[in-house]
Design an enzyme around this catalytic site. Structure first.
Site, PDB file in Angstrom:
ATOM      1  N   ASP A   5      41.589 -26.083 103.994  1.00  0.00           N
ATOM      2  CA  ASP A   5      42.927 -26.829 104.499  1.00  0.00           C
ATOM      3  C   ASP A   5      44.024 -25.568 103.601  1.00  0.00           C
ATOM      4  O   ASP A   5      44.826 -24.574 104.216  1.00  0.00           O
ATOM      5  CB  ASP A   5      43.711 -27.689 104.846  1.00  0.00           C
TER       6      ASP A   5
ATOM      7  N   GLU B 148      36.155 -22.504 108.943  1.00  0.00           N
ATOM      8  CA  GLU B 148      37.175 -21.696 109.194  1.00  0.00           C
ATOM      9  C   GLU B 148      37.327 -20.291 108.587  1.00  0.00           C
ATOM     10  O   GLU B 148      37.311 -19.618 109.169  1.00  0.00           O
ATOM     11  CB  GLU B 148      37.917 -22.964 109.967  1.00  0.00           C
TER      12      GLU B 148
HETATM   13  O1  TRH Z   1      35.937 -25.522 102.945  1.00  0.00           O
HETATM   14  P1  TRH Z   1      35.606 -25.472 104.503  1.00  0.00           P
HETATM   15  O2  TRH Z   1      34.474 -26.374 104.895  1.00  0.00           O
HETATM   16  O3  TRH Z   1      36.923 -26.227 104.904  1.00  0.00           O
HETATM   17  C1  TRH Z   1      37.143 -26.646 106.247  1.00  0.00           C
HETATM   18  C2  TRH Z   1      37.247 -26.244 107.268  1.00  0.00           C
HETATM   19  O4  TRH Z   1      38.615 -25.819 107.249  1.00  0.00           O
HETATM   20  C3  TRH Z   1      37.086 -26.760 108.765  1.00  0.00           C
HETATM   21  O5  TRH Z   1      38.207 -26.669 110.163  1.00  0.00           O
HETATM   22  C4  TRH Z   1      37.399 -28.186 108.819  1.00  0.00           C
HETATM   23  O6  TRH Z   1      36.865 -28.723 110.052  1.00  0.00           O
HETATM   24  C5  TRH Z   1      36.651 -28.667 108.008  1.00  0.00           C
HETATM   25  O7  TRH Z   1      36.765 -27.700 106.352  1.00  0.00           O
HETATM   26  C6  TRH Z   1      37.070 -30.379 107.257  1.00  0.00           C
HETATM   27  O8  TRH Z   1      35.005 -23.747 104.642  1.00  0.00           O
HETATM   28  P2  TRH Z   1      36.504 -22.228 105.249  1.00  0.00           P
HETATM   29  O9  TRH Z   1      36.989 -23.259 105.763  1.00  0.00           O
HETATM   30  O10 TRH Z   1      35.332 -21.740 104.940  1.00  0.00           O
HETATM   31  O11 TRH Z   1      37.555 -23.047 103.780  1.00  0.00           O
HETATM   32  C7  TRH Z   1      36.529 -22.429 102.797  1.00  0.00           C
HETATM   33  C8  TRH Z   1      38.354 -21.522 101.875  1.00  0.00           C
HETATM   34  O12 TRH Z   1      37.531 -21.546 100.348  1.00  0.00           O
HETATM   35  C9  TRH Z   1      38.205 -20.305 102.407  1.00  0.00           C
HETATM   36  O13 TRH Z   1      39.661 -19.606 102.354  1.00  0.00           O
HETATM   37  C10 TRH Z   1      37.387 -18.919 101.979  1.00  0.00           C
HETATM   38  C11 TRH Z   1      37.147 -19.858 100.558  1.00  0.00           C
HETATM   39  N1  TRH Z   1      36.062 -19.889  99.443  1.00  0.00           N
HETATM   40  C12 TRH Z   1      37.075 -18.562  97.463  1.00  0.00           C
HETATM   41  O14 TRH Z   1      38.031 -18.219  98.042  1.00  0.00           O
HETATM   42  N2  TRH Z   1      35.927 -18.752  96.665  1.00  0.00           N
HETATM   43  C13 TRH Z   1      34.406 -19.451  96.950  1.00  0.00           C
HETATM   44  O15 TRH Z   1      33.807 -18.870  96.528  1.00  0.00           O
HETATM   45  C14 TRH Z   1      34.249 -19.832  98.008  1.00  0.00           C
HETATM   46  C15 TRH Z   1      32.977 -20.303  98.123  1.00  0.00           C
HETATM   47  C16 TRH Z   1      35.678 -20.042  99.182  1.00  0.00           C
END
Ligand code: TRH
Length: 352
Positions: free
Chosen positions: A17, A251
């Protein structure tokens, strides 16, 4: 057209989010837009955006929006987060009315093309008279596209992989490939490691379940691993660009892995009603259209097995070289499409 945007984000769980909302805010600001990001828990920005808040963005407490003295030209409700009623009432009182957009979840399922752009007039409640419009990101021309910064491909083209890895203290041994791992708890981790073990591999585990699970697993001979700290969003991109294979989830990391154009495997957020299985199939069908069966079959098998929706038995992961070629042609195809902010700006103009 310089507009004022109110973006609302409620952190339900995980980082998607805030990850998507923050990326959206940055993308809009890069295009000269002014953004107020109203968020109920901004704590993840400490590591996602250690460089601080860029010009043209304000990060504000969700609750303060109740007392906001003004409303922007555009209000974005991310993932149906339900705006505070007092703010909706201010929206209804504004002249001209703001454009109200609900930014939806990403999927390749057919309902996305059908629903993108639909309007929901508000007949009652504090927003009576307003119209809410649904904006669906996606992978095809009849969707809202994907978030992509204007300079992304140019930065990738000049990325110095060795320099970046050295700066992170990541040192691969000769012949070792790099694999990034960002995952939900996954009982298939041992099977994945077995499949990876055919080639010497340094596994770079992002914080969370992978780092929790790995210390208690007996690793196959050719696999080493090391934990990574939380990286900034920009450095997470760099990690994806630097690795030979990326395991991503949710996502935003999934989209970033597509821009990285490296071999990838996606883990979906598992839903109790099994909805993630349809979502996975819809993406695989689109992504693998026109792909040779010798590549499409093993790729589909690997992705399904990693999501607990298929068997590991008799599965031979496809060659990375072929996966890379496929990833690049998919990325090239996606870049033909206008990115999400460009489309959002067009959508707002059309609906003015
Ligand atoms: O954290 P997520 O699993 O989020 C998910 C999705 O939003 C999904 O649609 C929803 O249903 C669920 O949560 C509840 O994975 P996502 O979407 O890849 O988000 C991770 C964010 O963190 C992304 O913007 C990348 C960021 N990130 C970093 O900035 N640094 C890091 O070291 C890592 C591992 C991630």
């Amino acid at each position: 057209m310089e507009l004022r945007w109110d973006v609302f984000c409620r952190v339900i769980d995980n980082f998607g989010d805030i990850g998507v909302s923050w990326r959206l805010a940055r993308n809009l600001a890069l295009r000269g837009q002014h953004v107020r990001l109203w968020i109920d828990d901004a704590s993840a920005l400490r590591w996602m955006a250690p460089e601080g808040i860029p010009a043209r963005i304000e990060v504000l407490e969700w609750q303060q929006s109740v007392h906001a003295s003004s409303v922007g030209d555009v209000v974005i409700e991310t993932f149906g987060c339900e705006l505070p009623e007092a703010f909706i009432a201010r929206m209804a009182a504004r002249q001209p009315a703001p454009r109200w957009i609900n930014l939806e979840y990403l999927s390749a399922e057919p309902y996305v093309e059908r629903s993108h752009g639909l309007t929901s007039p508000q007949f009652s409640g504090p927003g009576q008279g307003l119209k809410k419009r649904f904006f669906y990101p996606g992978f095809t021309a009849r969707t809202g596209g994907l978030l992509r910064e204007p300079g992304l491909l140019a930065s990738q083209a000049t990325f110095d992989r060795e320099h970046w890895l050295a700066a992170q203290g990541i040192e691969a041994q000769p012949g070792e490939r790099l694999v990034s791992l960002f995952a939900y708890p996954n009982p298939s981790l041992p099977q994945l490691l077995e499949k990876l073990a055919a080639t010497p591999t340094l596994l770079l585990a992002c914080p969370g379940s992978a780092q929790d699970a790995l210390p208690s697993l007996k690793l196959p001979e050719f696999i080493r691993w090391r934990p990574l700290p939380y990286l900034s969003q920009d450095d997470y991109d760099h990690l994806l660009w630097a690795c030979d294979l990326n395991l991503v989830r949710g996502e935003d990391s999934f989209v970033r892995a597509q821009w990285a154009a490296q071999p990838m495997v996606w883990q979906l957020y598992p839903q109790s009603d099994g909805a993630h299985a349809h979502k996975l199939d819809a993406f695989l069908d689109l992504w693998l259209t026109g792909t040779a069966p010798e590549l499409a079959g093993p790729l589909r098998g690997l992705w399904k097995a990693w999501n607990g929706l298929g068997s590991w038995a008799d599965l031979t992961p496809p060659e990375l070289r072929r996966m890379r070629a496929h990833a690049k042609s998919w990325r090239d195809r996606l870049t033909q499409q206008a990115d999400l902010c460009e489309q959002l700006l067009g959508f707002v103009r059309e609906n003015s």
